[in-house]
Design an enzyme around this catalytic site. Structure first.
Site, PDB file in Angstrom:
ATOM      1  N   TYR A 234       0.824  -1.210   0.000  1.00 39.90           N
ATOM      2  CA  TYR A 234       0.000   0.000   0.000  1.00 39.90           C
ATOM      3  C   TYR A 234       0.860   1.263   0.000  1.00 39.90           C
ATOM      4  CZ  TYR A 234      -4.219  -2.598   1.572  1.00 39.90           C
ATOM      5  OH  TYR A 234      -5.298  -3.423   1.673  1.00 39.90           O
ATOM      6  N   GLN A 243       2.849   0.685  -6.069  1.00 38.75           N
ATOM      7  CA  GLN A 243       1.995   0.108  -7.117  1.00 38.75           C
ATOM      8  C   GLN A 243       2.011   0.926  -8.405  1.00 38.75           C
ATOM      9  OE1 GLN A 243      -1.903  -0.153  -5.434  1.00 38.75           O
ATOM     10  NE2 GLN A 243      -1.213  -1.296  -3.651  1.00 38.75           N
ATOM     11  N   THR A 265      -2.370  -5.147  -7.330  1.00 33.58           N
ATOM     12  CA  THR A 265      -2.352  -4.194  -6.215  1.00 33.58           C
ATOM     13  C   THR A 265      -2.678  -4.935  -4.931  1.00 33.58           C
ATOM     14  OG1 THR A 265      -4.737  -3.782  -6.321  1.00 33.58           O
ATOM     15  CG2 THR A 265      -3.316  -2.367  -7.673  1.00 33.58           C
ATOM     16  N   ASP A 266      -2.417  -4.288  -3.795  1.00 38.88           N
ATOM     17  CA  ASP A 266      -3.030  -4.754  -2.554  1.00 38.88           C
ATOM     18  C   ASP A 266      -4.464  -4.227  -2.582  1.00 38.88           C
ATOM     19  OD1 ASP A 266      -3.629  -5.828  -0.126  1.00 38.88           O
ATOM     20  OD2 ASP A 266      -1.900  -5.010   0.932  1.00 38.88           O
ATOM     21  N   TRP A 267      -5.241  -4.579  -1.584  1.00 38.50           N
ATOM     22  CA  TRP A 267      -6.694  -4.580  -1.744  1.00 38.50           C
ATOM     23  C   TRP A 267      -7.445  -3.255  -1.682  1.00 38.50           C
ATOM     24  CZ3 TRP A 267      -5.573  -8.786  -3.689  1.00 38.50           C
ATOM     25  CH2 TRP A 267      -6.532  -9.713  -4.074  1.00 38.50           C
TER      26      TRP A 267
END
Ligand code: BGC
Length: 775
Positions: A234, A243, A265-267
């Site tokens: 993140y 990202q 990506t992370d969430w």
């Protein structure tokens, strides 16, 4: 409709093979052909995730973390992604045949403490099997971020303070999962080292620390195991979100390390999508319509080139074509939950670290009468909270495990604690309507310790009836927050009192006391570790918790775990304590919006051993019920590698395993290096008394290089090096030397400079006093 039919028909006709289920067989050769037939809308949809409730998904898995969109007309299925680090995180669903529980393995830290790549691989195999049985395509593990500071709330999901240990164990797990035809996701790339401000924090790290510490484990995993996917973190580095950072995701990951898989990506927290695509991220998770729109608009207005779009689509399609969903895998058989529980049990015992065992108090003889103190003994902690939590079929509490092993627990204490636990459960259970598995998994709160200040007479009276006391200390941890110093890193007043009172009472009767730590990670221990006779670090041992602890306590299993991180004497001895958030206090600015990694490469044992500062327990440390000799150290140069070997002999009375740790010490070179650095490790098989085994370990000249930031290169300088065979990072059993005859270097790109200069600690010095002033 007619419009799309023509290209589809011609597309299908152009494939030579057809899968059994009549899907066209796609492969690397015809992938460009497919891409040419996709519309912009279809391409954009492929690069943005979706929820299980979205239309068009022929296969959903309850509780999966996300899905990709299918393109039904082309036979391109949706694939699904589920967490996580200690097992397949899905929601159990009951069918006539079975309920889809998943095995909860010990925490990643506990796995690392086994120092066994084989264990990581076996766990990966089991997680892969369960994923396959439940129809999960990609498992979102392993997280291999560095334990920069013990207060990071997610450290229990991570392996180590050392990138080599993290990299080798992480790649073992990836290989294990992927051998089963399921994809892994190497995460969180990179420098996800705090929860406070995690969505925005700019980790300001020197190039040297980035390369040697934070990127190194990822580099090892990419090269040793080629994960199907990599998940960006993140946070930012160099002022840019990881990202959306082409220097990280393209120059380093793809150009230097030759990564060919998919980057996602992370969430949470949507970012600028064109920036992310241009920066090297292929898949946006969990995905929302606006991202699809942004991609389509971005291509139309020229912010995203066709080439970049197609490259990401290619990564996505290649991933889909490897997946079990594409291959039409039939998943209707239950996985081997009993076999996997046995493995979880084995890993838990193998990762436990015996920190202290005065007078060989442990193992405890069969049928001993035990006074068992501590709420966590009666409601034990299998794992941490957040995305690594697994919906397990059961948790064996420590009290239950001990009783099942034949120990006699003091009934009065058991009654008091059981009632206390029930009362606390009622108080804390925020979801009374939850089903049993939800209570067991999501809502299994860690309850506060009981105050024993008014229970002195009970302790005294019951002490006479028991042979010994065991005290359990419990600590939860989770993705939601970092840890606090007071009452978390340090013991609570109730815990201190419990250890104090119980130890003095039992010792006054000539009886012994052991502390079992059912905790997430590092805690302060120097102020109390002299009180009990024995201390066992059990970590979060997974669903088999109590049974695994009982095996080590009873000697059925001889402990062979070693610490994957240093236990400092005090928090403020840790260099990064100057630049780490304090929960509740840090809300903006320093350590929230940005964090200066001033400690540079001086993390964990690299710092403590170089400045020779007293600590509680060193990196790599762990006792056994037997002892080992190290003999015949050798080092040879074979086929461009250094090959070291040593004979380990069990010279004690019971069977056991030993870990051999290979540390390299460099000569005085222009780049100041840590006194010792771990470069290889290996573990013996279970050696019977008198048995020996030769452990062979390898490393290369590149493995011992340091990063020369001024010249953007890895550099191994010439000179005489020492190679030590250790049983811990502070206990070397044998040393040999070797020469590097001329400087060797490996050039890399000059990228990822921090936007703001960080005043790094260039030469390590004892900073304890100085830091204490900053308290
Ligand atoms: C976590 C990831 C996890 C993802 C999906 C995120 O919040 O940081 O580790 O895989 O959620 O659940």
């Amino acid at each position: 409709m007619k419009k799309t039919l023509i290209p589809i028909v011609s597309l299908i006709l152009s494939f030579s093979n057809v899968l059994a289920n009549n899907k066209p067989e796609y492969n690397d050769k015809n992938i460009n052909n497919i891409i040419n037939h996709l519309t912009l809308e279809q391409k954009a949809r492929l690069l943005v995730g979706c929820l299980g409730s979205d239309n068009g998904l022929s296969h959903t898995v309850a509780g999966a973390a996300g899905y990709t969109f299918p393109i039904d007309s082309l036979g391109i299925p949706s694939i699904n992604l589920a967490d996580g680090p200690v097992g397949v995180r899905i929601t159990p669903v009951s069918s006539k045949k079975y309920t889809s529980y998943s095995t909860c393995f010990p925490s990643t830290t506990a796995l690392a403490a086994t120092w066994s790549e084989e264990m990581a691989q076996l766990e990966g195999n089991a997680i892969g099997d369960e994923a396959k049985a439940y129809g999960v395509d990609i498992i979102l593990t392993p997280g291999i971020n560095i334990m920069r500071n013990p207060l990071c709330g997610r450290n229990f999901e991570y392996f180590s303070e050392d990138p080599y240990l993290a990299g080798i164990m992480g790649s073992g797990m990836i290989n294990g999962i992927q051998d089963k035809g399921i994809g892994a996701s190497l995460k969180h790339f990179v420098a996800n080292n705090q929860q406070t401000g995690k969505l925005y924090n700019d980790a300001r790290i020197s190039l040297r620390a980035l390369r040697e510490i934070y990127l190194r484990g990822f580099e090892i995993c990419i090269k040793n195991s080629n994960p199907w996917t990599v998940m960006g973190s993140y946070n930012k580095i160099g002022g840019k979100y990881t990202q959306a950072n082409p220097e990280l995701l393209k120059t380093i990951l793809r150009d230097e390390w030759k990564y060919t898989g998919l980057v996602m990506t992370d969430w949470y927290k949507k970012r600028d999508t064109p920036d992310q695509l241009n920066g090297g991220t292929d898949l946006m998770m969990p995905g929302e319509q606006s991202q699809i729109d942004e991609i389509a608009t971005g291509v139309k207005n020229g912010r995203i080139s066709e080439a970049i779009l197609n490259e990401s689509v290619k990564h996505m399609l290649k991933l889909i074509f490897k997946s079990i969903s594409y291959k039409g895998w039939q998943y209707n058989e239950a996985p081997d939950l009993a076999g996997n529980a046995e493995l979880a049990h084995k890993i838990a015992t193998e990762g436990m670290v015996l920190l202290k065992n005065e007078g060989s108090f442990l193992p405890i003889p069969e049928k001993a009468k035990i006074a068992l103190f501590g709420v966590t003994a009666y409601k034990s902690i299998a794992g941490g909270t957040g995305s690594s939590n697994v919906n397990k079929p059961y948790i064996i509490d420590i009290s239950t495990g001990l009783e099942k092993s034949g120990y006699k627990l003091n009934e009065r204490l058991k009654g008091i604690y059981t009632k206390f636990v029930e009362f606390q459960n009622d108080l804390l259970n925020k979801h009374p309507e939850s089903t049993d598995w939800e209570k067991l998994s999501y809502n299994r709160t860690v309850i506060p310790e009981m105050d024993l200040s008014k229970a002195e007479s009970i302790i005294e009276c019951e002490a006479k009836k028991n042979d010994m006391a065991l005290i359990v200390i419990g600590r939860g941890s989770g993705e939601e927050s970092d840890r606090r110093l007071e009452g978390d890193f340090y013991l609570t007043p109730e815990e201190k009192l419990m250890i104090e009172k119980v130890s003095s009472q039992y010792h006054s009767l000539g009886k012994k006391v052991a502390v079992i730590m059912n905790v997430c990670g590092v805690m302060e221990m120097n102020s109390w570790k002299d009180k009990p006779d024995a201390i066992l670090m059990a970590w979060f041992p997974g669903q088999e918790c109590g049974a695994a602890i009982a095996d080590v306590i009873s000697g059925k299993v001889n402990p062979s775990g070693k610490l994957p991180m240093t236990f400092p004497a005090d928090y403020f001895d840790i260099p990064s304590s100057r630049n780490f958030p304090m929960v509740g206090e840090t809300k903006e600015g320093k350590n929230f919006d940005y964090t200066n990694y001033e400690e540079d490469i001086w993390i964990g044992y690299r710092y403590f051993n170089t400045v020779n500062l007293p600590i509680a327990y060193p990196f790599g440390y762990g006792l056994s019920y037997t002892s080992f000799s190290f003999a015949e150290p050798r080092l040879e140069r074979k086929k461009g590698k250094w090959v070291a070997s040593i004979r380990i002999k069990n010279i004690g009375e019971v069977s056991g395993k030993e870990v051999v740790q290979l540390y390299v010490s460099a000569p005085q070179t222009s780049i100041r290096k840590p006194d010792t650095e771990l470069k290889a490790f290996g573990k013996t098989r279970n050696l019977k008394p008198g048995e020996s085994e030769i452990i062979e370990l390898q490393f290369t000249d590149y493995d011992i290089a340091s990063f020369d930031a001024n010249n953007s290169r890895w550099l191994t300088q010439k000179g005489k090096y020492k190679l030590s065979f250790g049983s811990s990072s502070r206990d070397f059993k044998a040393t040999v030397s070797f020469n590097i005859n001329k400087d060797k270097s490996w050039k890399v790109n000059d990228v990822l400079k921090p936007v703001e200069k960080v005043n790094v600690m260039e030469f390590p010095h004892k900073i304890g006093e100085e830091i204490k002033d900053n308290k």
